[in-house]
Design a protein around this motif. Structure first.
Motif, short mmCIF file in Angstrom:
data_model
loop_
_atom_site.label_atom_id
_atom_site.label_comp_id
_atom_site.label_asym_id
_atom_site.label_seq_id
_atom_site.Cartn_x
_atom_site.Cartn_y
_atom_site.Cartn_z
N GLY A 1 71.65 85.19 -14.91
CA GLY A 1 71.36 85.84 -16.22
C GLY A 1 70.89 84.86 -16.55
O GLY A 1 69.53 85.78 -17.11
N VAL A 2 70.42 83.67 -16.39
CA VAL A 2 69.30 83.05 -18.13
C VAL A 2 68.05 82.61 -16.57
O VAL A 2 67.19 83.17 -17.46
N GLY B 1 66.25 91.62 -13.63
CA GLY B 1 67.15 90.90 -13.64
C GLY B 1 68.45 91.51 -12.85
O GLY B 1 68.72 92.61 -12.37
N PRO B 2 70.01 90.88 -13.05
CA PRO B 2 71.23 90.89 -12.43
C PRO B 2 71.50 92.06 -12.81
O PRO B 2 71.55 93.02 -14.43
N ALA C 1 83.33 94.88 -14.62
CA ALA C 1 82.42 95.27 -15.27
C ALA C 1 82.12 94.49 -16.31
O ALA C 1 80.93 94.39 -17.31
N GLN C 2 83.06 94.64 -17.71
CA GLN C 2 82.78 94.03 -18.92
C GLN C 2 82.09 92.41 -18.77
O GLN C 2 81.82 91.87 -19.59
N LYS C 3 82.99 92.17 -18.38
CA LYS C 3 82.34 90.91 -18.00
C LYS C 3 81.28 90.24 -17.94
O LYS C 3 80.29 89.51 -17.73
N ALA C 4 79.90 91.56 -17.67
CA ALA C 4 79.50 91.36 -17.64
C ALA C 4 77.93 90.73 -18.95
O ALA C 4 77.44 90.47 -19.15
N ILE C 5 79.03 91.96 -19.53
CA ILE C 5 78.44 91.81 -21.27
C ILE C 5 78.11 90.28 -21.62
O ILE C 5 77.02 89.58 -22.14
N ALA C 6 79.51 89.66 -21.09
CA ALA C 6 79.07 87.99 -22.01
C ALA C 6 77.70 86.78 -21.27
O ALA C 6 77.70 85.81 -21.46
N TYR C 7 77.66 88.07 -19.77
CA TYR C 7 76.56 86.74 -19.55
C TYR C 7 75.36 86.85 -19.32
O TYR C 7 74.02 87.31 -19.08
N GLY C 8 74.81 88.42 -20.56
CA GLY C 8 74.38 89.07 -20.86
C GLY C 8 73.14 89.88 -19.96
O GLY C 8 72.23 89.98 -19.90
N ILE C 9 73.54 90.23 -18.50
CA ILE C 9 72.66 91.25 -17.59
C ILE C 9 73.78 92.46 -17.43
O ILE C 9 75.51 92.73 -18.57
N ARG C 10 73.31 93.83 -17.52
CA ARG C 10 74.41 94.91 -17.28
C ARG C 10 75.63 94.95 -16.12
O ARG C 10 75.42 94.36 -14.70
N GLY C 11 76.50 95.81 -16.34
CA GLY C 11 77.58 96.39 -15.53
C GLY C 11 77.48 97.48 -15.93
O GLY C 11 77.59 98.58 -16.66
N GLU D 1 87.43 83.09 -9.71
CA GLU D 1 86.61 81.85 -9.45
C GLU D 1 85.54 81.56 -9.97
O GLU D 1 84.95 82.26 -10.64
N GLY D 2 85.86 80.20 -10.12
CA GLY D 2 84.38 80.31 -11.30
C GLY D 2 83.01 79.91 -10.39
O GLY D 2 82.19 80.68 -11.46
N ASP D 3 82.84 80.58 -9.21
CA ASP D 3 81.72 80.86 -8.74
C ASP D 3 81.44 81.13 -8.83
O ASP D 3 79.89 82.11 -9.80
N PHE D 4 81.89 82.61 -9.27
CA PHE D 4 81.75 83.83 -9.77
C PHE D 4 80.95 83.99 -11.22
O PHE D 4 79.90 84.14 -11.86
N HIS D 5 82.07 83.00 -11.96
CA HIS D 5 81.23 83.01 -13.67
C HIS D 5 79.58 81.93 -12.70
O HIS D 5 79.22 82.23 -13.92
N GLU D 6 80.21 80.93 -12.61
CA GLU D 6 78.77 80.12 -12.59
C GLU D 6 77.62 81.18 -11.94
O GLU D 6 76.69 81.03 -12.16
N SER D 7 77.21 81.43 -11.20
CA SER D 7 76.66 82.61 -10.05
C SER D 7 76.44 83.46 -11.47
O SER D 7 75.08 83.63 -11.75
#
Lengths: 358, 324
Positions: free
Chosen positions: A179-180, A247-248, A210-220, A168-174
Motif C-alpha cells: 500500500g505504501v 496499486g494493490p 476482504a475488509q482487512k484491505a481497508i486498514a492498509y489503504g488498498i482495495r479489497g 501471519e505478520g508477513d501478511f500484514h507487513e506485505s
C-alpha cells in the motif's frame, strides 16, 4: 467498477455464476468459448490430477500432499487474467492456476514426490517455487512488484495464500508495504474456511477477510471463490488497476477445502460432515459443468472426452514423475552456493568417495 | 584517503551504486537521515528515492522484499538497523533467502546483502549489543562476513555486493568510528572466505574477527614485551570459514586461542576448534583455548564489564596456553 461496487464496506460478495449456474448477464466477463473450454479442461485436469495425487500418496508413491479439491476456481480465475510476464507467487494449493500457467504436471508431481527438481521451473513461466511457510511468500511478492516497477516491466504480481495466512505478520507487513509503495500486486486469499483444524471464525474477528484491505489503504473485494467467472472478473479488474499504477488489491476468494488439509490430516476430527456435504453442492467444477452444458459450449460427447483426456494425461505425468531418476549426490550439494565452498567440497568429496566404494 | 569504517562503507555503497543501477538499498531510516549510524548518508540524495528506499518498520518485509527484488534480477542491499532487530526477518532469511537457489535447483537465485551493525561495547539499550553471528553461520546457503577495519569493510562489502550468493554482512558498531586508516578511493575487492594474516609469529596463533581484532592486537603487543611471539589471523568471513589458514598456522605454532565476542557455547570458536582438533591434533602442544563471553544475555551497559572481552582477558589466556 466491480472493485467499487463490491468494496468490503458494501457487505456484498461478488457472484456471477451461482451454484445453480444462474448467470448474472450484466457482470458476465467477455470470454471466447475457446477460453471457457480451456478453463473447463484445466479444472477437470486439476481435479483428476489432484485425486490421483491422493491415491498415489495412499499407495506410498507420493509424499505428504495438500489436496486442492473444491478450490480450483480460486486459483484458475486469477491465472486466466495473467499476462506472459506477470508473476505467479503461490503457496501450496494452487494447482488449477499452475496448470493454466503451463506448469508441466509431471513437474508438479515430482515436487510432491520429494524431488527439488519439481521446483526447477522454466524461468519464463514466472512461477515462484512452492512456499510452505504460510504467507511468507507475500514478502517476496512485494519485492517482485517493486522490481517490476523499477525495471519498467509493467508486470503484475499475483500472490496467493490462505485464510490462515492472514494471521501471519508477513501478511500484514506485505499488504502494508504494498500500500505504501502503491505496488502492482493482486493478493489472493483462498479463504477455504479451515486452516488445518482452525475454522475461519477463530482465525480472525473480522467479518470478512476482504475488509482487512481497508486498514492498509488498498482495495479489497470478497468474491465467490467457487465461481470461475467472478474470480476471473475480479482478478481482471484488479490486474488492470495494478497495471495502470492504481496499486494493490486484496481478493478474498470465498471457497471451501473439500479434502483434508494434507494427506496426513483427518478433517473428520474437527469438522462435521454435513458442512462438507453442503459445500459439495457449491463445487466449482460442477458449477462449471452446469454452465458449459446450459450454454451448450461443449457437447456431452466432448465433455466425456475431456475426462478421458485428463485421465490419460495424469497417468502419463505420474509415470514420468515416478520414472524420473532420484537426485544424485552432486545435485544435493551443487545448489547450496553458486560454487561449493571449500568446506562443503570436502564434505562432498568424502561422501563421493564413500558412494564410489560401495 | 583516510576513512573510518562508516565512511569506508559509504564509499563502497556509492561506488557500487554508481556502477550498477540494479543495486538498491532498502531499510529503516536509510534515506533522508542516512541510517542511524549514517552509513547510507547522502545516498538517497544522490541516487534517488527509488534506489534508496525507506521502508515501513518491518524487518521481515525488508528481508522478503529484498528477496523478491533479487529474484527479479536486482541487487538489493538491505539494512537491519541493529542485529538484535533482525530476528523477525530470520524466517525469511532461513526459509527463503538461504535456500531459494537450492529449492529451485538454480532456477532462482537471491544475490543480496543484508547489512547489520552488531556487537557490544557501545553503551546501548537492550537488543543493541547482540553478536549472534553463529545463528547465521549455521545456515547452509548464507555467507557471513565480518570486517574489522575501514579498509577491510570497504573491500569486503564490494565483494559481498558482487557475490552471487546472499551475504549477511555484520558491521562491528564499536569499530564504526573507533579509528581511521588509509583506504583506496576507488573500488577494490577482498575475497570472501579468505582470512588475513595480520601478524606472523612463532609461539601461538590467535584468531579473531570484527570488533575483537583491535583488542587482540593490544594483547599481543603486550605479551611481546615478555617474549611471546603471536601469529594473528583475522577470519574476516565466518561462513565460509578459512580454517585451512588457521590449521596451517596451528601446525606451525602448536598453540591456539580463538577470541569470540559472542557467548561460548555453539559459537564460531567451537567450530573452528573442532576443525583444528581434527586436522592438527598431533601438532598441538596445548589444548585449544577460547576467550568468549559467558553464556549469559548481554548485560546492559552498567554490567557490561562482566561480559565484554578486554585485553587483559586475552593476555591471561595467552600466558595460560603458553605455560601449559
Amino acid at each position: 467498477m466491480l472493485l467499487d461496487d463490491y468494496n468490503p464496506l458494501s457487505g456484498r460478495m461478488l457472484t456471477i455464476l451461482d451454484q445453480d449456474a444462474n448467470l448474472n448477464e450484466i457482470l458476465m466477463p467477455q470470454l471466447d468459448s475457446a477460453v471457457v473450454e480451456k478453463a473447463f479442461r484445466t479444472m477437470v485436469l486439476s481435479r483428476v490430477a489432484d485425486d490421483k495425487a491422493v491415491i498415489l500418496q495412499r499407495q506410498g508413491r507420493m509424499g505428504t500432499y495438500p489436496p486442492n479439491k473444491g478450490q480450483e476456481a480460486a486459483s484458475l480465475g486469477p491465472a486466466m487474467t495473467m499476462g506472459d510476464r506477470d508473476w505467479f507467487v503461490w503457496g501450496f494449493r494452487e494447482l488449477a492456476g499452475l496448470l493454466w500457467r503451463g506448469l508441466p504436471l509431471e513437474q508438479y508431481y515430482l515436487g510432491w514426490m520429494g524431488n527439488e527438481y519439481g521446483n526447477h521451473y522454466d524461468p519464463d513461466l514466472r512461477i515462484t517455487p512452492t512456499s510452505i511457510p504460510v504467507a511468507s511468500q507475500y514478502t517476496y511478492a512485494v519485492g517482485l512488484a517493486y522490481a517490476s516497477r523499477y525495471q519498467k516491466e509493467n508486470t503484475v504480481i499475483f500472490a496467493f495464500t490462505g485464510d490462515g495466512g492472514t494471521s501471519e505478520g508477513d501478511f500484514h507487513e506485505s499488504l502494508n508495504a504494498a500500500g505504501v509503495f502503491n505496488l502492482p500486486i493482486v493478493f489472493i486469499v483462498q479463504n477455504n474456511q479451515w486452516a488445518i483444524s482452525l475454522p475461519r471464525s477463530e482465525q480472525t474477528a473480522s467479518d470478512t477477510i476482504a475488509q482487512k484491505a481497508i486498514a492498509y489503504g488498498i482495495r479489497g473485494i470478497q468474491v465467490d471463490g467457487n465461481d470461475i467467472l467472478a474470480m476471473y472478473a475480479a482478478s481482471e479488474e484488479a490486474a488492470e488497476v495494478a497495471r495502470n499504477g492504481g496499486g494493490p488489491t486484496l481478493i478474498e476468494a470465498y471457497t471451501y477445502r473439500l479434502g483434508n488439509h494434507t494427506t496426513s490430516d483427518d478433517a473428520r476430527r474437527y469438522r462435521v460432515e454435513e458442512e462438507a456435504k453442503e459445500w459439495e453442492a457449491r463445487d466449482p467444477l460442477n458449477r462449471m459443468l452446469k454452465y458449459v452444458r446450459s450454454r451448450e459450449i461443449l457437447s456431452e460427447k466432448k465433455i466425456e472426452s475431456v475426462w478421458e483426456w485428463a485421465k490419460t494425461l495424469v497417468e502419463e505425468a505420474a509415470h514420468k514423475a515416478e520414472t524420473t531418476p532420484p537426485p544424485s549426490l552432486d545435485d544435493v550439494f551443487r545448489h547450496t552456493y553458486e560454487s561449493m565452498t571449500s568446506n562443503l567440497k570436502e564434505q562432498f568429496d568424502d561422501m563421493k568417495k564413500r558412494e564410489e566404494s560401495q | 584517503m583516510m576513512m573510518n569504517m562508516v565512511t569506508a562503507l559509504n564509499s563502497a555503497l556509492a561506488i557500487e551504486m554508481e556502477n550498477d543501477d540494479s543495486i538498491a538499498i532498502l531499510g529503516e531510516d536509510v534515506g533522508a537521515v542516512g541510517g542511524v549510524f549514517r552509513v547510507t548518508e547522502g545516498l538517497q540524495e544522490r541516487f534517488g528515492t527509488d534506489r534508496v528506499i525507506d521502508t515501513p518498520l518491518s524487518e521481515s518485509l525488508i528481508a522478503g522484499m529484498a528477496t523478491g527484488m533479487a529474484m527479479a534480477g536486482m541487487r538489493p542491499i538491505a539494512e537491519m538497523q541493529f542485529m538484535g532487530f533482525s530476528y523477525p526477518a530470520l524466517n525469511i532469511i532461513i526459509s527463503h533467502i538461504a535456500r531459494m537457489r537450492n529449492r529451485s535447483r538454480g532456477s532462482y537465485t537471491v544475490p543480496l546483502v543484508i547489512r547489520m551493525p552488531y556487537g557490544a561495547g557501545i553503551k546501548a539499550l537492550e537488543h543493541h549489543s547482540e553478536s549472534t553471528e553463529s545463528i547465521y553461520a549455521q545456515i547452509p546457503g548464507l555467507k557471513v562476513v565480518i570486517p574489522s577495519s575501514p579498509r577491510e569493510a570497504k573491500g569486503l562489502l564490494i565483494s559481498s555486493i558482487r557475490d552471487p550468493d546472499p551475504v549477511i554482512f555484520l558491521e562491528p558498531a564499536r569499530n564504526y568510528r573507533l579509528f581511521s586508516e588509509e583506504v583506496e578511493e576507488d573500488a577494490f575487492t577482498i575475497s570472501l572466505g579468505e582470512s588475513k594474516m595480520v601478524q606472523e609469529g612463532d609461539d601461538i596463533t590467535i584468531v579473531g574477527w570484527g570488533a575483537m581484532m583491535p583488542i587482540i592486537q593490544e594483547a599481543t603487543h603486550s605479551v611481546e614485551e615478555i617474549g611471546i611471539s603471536c601469529e594473528v589471523i583475522d577470519l574476516r568471513t565466518i561462513s565460509p570459514m578459512d580454517s585451512e589458514a588457521v590449521i596451517k598456522s596451528v601446525i606451525k605454532t602448536g598453540r591456539v586461542i580463538i577470541v569470540q565476542e559472542a557467548p561460548m557455547t555453539c559459537g564460531v570458536a567451537s567450530e573452528l576448534i573442532a576443525r583444528i582438533s581434527n586436522k592438527a591434533f598431533l601438532s598441538l602442544e596445548a589444548p585449544p583455548e577460547r576467550v568468549t563471553a559467558p553464556d549469559i544475555t548481554v548485560p546492559l551497559p552498567k554490567g557490561e564489564k562482566y561480559y565484554y572481552i578486554n585485553m587483559e582477558k586475552i593476555r591471561d589466556s595467552i600466558e595460560k596456553v603458553i605455560s601449559f
